[in-house]
Design a protein around this motif. Structure first.
Motif: not given
Length: 311
Positions: A15-20, A25-30
């Motif tokens: 829920k925060t910004s940055g690398p996490a 986002r990448r995991e959900e996109e997959l």
């Protein structure tokens, strides 16, 4: 059927910004790409199953932050399960059983219906083309064990007798082995019979005893790693079919079996299926006049109630 956009999140810090956040986002996109790949599936039910499988599988991977080594070990485990499976041993059924998946599928597909007899696991040792016996005959086929007289009726939920119901029965011998676990092609401890005009049935079998499921393969290694017992509570298998009725797959269990308190390795025990196997002393007259010499024997009653097919 279209795939909804993924809304569930991974780790809290997504829920925060940055690398996490970028990682989430990448995991959900997959996940979304995988779901979209099934968008043109002609069979709506297949698409529903695949979508749910993908969501749950990816959710598990993200939840435990599965390592590549753990995923590789899982693949090797499933490969070993397949390699040990043949026409006489079904390791995938054992795996399903010890994970409780078999019982969950049974529960979903056999909802409560009044007084209908409860279902339980099928197990890996059913064999097609068992010999037919007549009412009162013996299913043991020479298998070792204490004789047991089993009788009852087959009725529907309205109390009406069901004639000519097909009753498949199978069980292990006193050493805890089914016939298919021997190498000599024996047929023992299994048969089918039919209920009579009044819905009644009876046969001689063996008093059930506890035994371990096969645990010399990958499923056994899993149980050992998790410190779980492979032992099943004493039981006798039934599969009952009749026109217009839901097929029943069930067991009966032995009242007083200590394993009932310890736990059944495949979660198959239900209180409604526990029966008293009454010990009979040697010389006690048998229901059909069979001469058992100086052997003790048991007797039990199991009245079967079948649900309607559309229930």
């Amino acid at each position: 059927m279209t795939n909804p956009t993924i809304t569930e999140r991974g780790p809290e810090d997504a829920k925060t910004s940055g690398p996490a956040a970028e990682q989430a986002r990448r995991e959900e996109e997959l996940i979304q790409r995988v779901l979209d790949s099934f968008a043109q599936t002609p069979d709506a039910r297949l698409q529903e199953l695949m979508n749910s499988l993908v969501r749950h599988l990816h959710s598990f991977i993200r939840d435990v932050r599965l390592t590549e080594g753990e995923w590789d070990a899982a693949i090797q485990f499933l490969t070993a399960v397949g390699q040990i499976t043949d026409d006489r041993r079904q390791e995938f059924v054992l795996l399903s059983d010890v994970l409780g998946a078999s019982m969950q599928v049974i529960g979903v597909n056999n909802p409560a219906d009044g007084e209908a007899t409860e279902s339980t696991v099928f197990g890996p040792f059913f064999v097609e083309d068992a010999p037919e016996i007549r009412k009162g005959e013996d299913i043991s086929g020479g298998a070792a064990g204490q004789p047991s007289w089993v009788e009852g009726t087959v009725r529907n939920t309205r109390g009406e007798p069901i004639p000519d119901a097909r009753i498949e029965v199978w069980e292990a011998d006193e050493d805890g082995f089914y016939d298919v676990q021997y190498d000599d092609q024996r047929v023992a401890g299994r048969a089918f019979l039919r209920s009579d005009a009044d819905g009644a049935y009876a046969f001689w079998g063996l008093t059930p005893t506890p035994y371990p499921i096969p645990h010399d393969g990958p499923v056994g290694q899993l149980l050992e790693a998790t410190k779980r017992s492979p032992v099943r509570a004493s039981h006798l298998h039934f599969m009952v079919t009749a026109p217009g009725c839901r097929r029943l797959i069930t067991h009966i269990f032995v009242e007083g079996d200590p394993q009932l308190d310890v736990g059944d390795s495949v979660f198959g025990v239900k209180d409604s299926l526990i029966r008293r196997f009454e010990e009979q002393q040697s010389g006690t007259p048998t229901p059909d006049g069979r001469d058992l010499g100086d052997r003790t024997w048991t007797r039990t009653r199991f009245d079967i109630i079948l649900a309607d097919a559309d229930a």
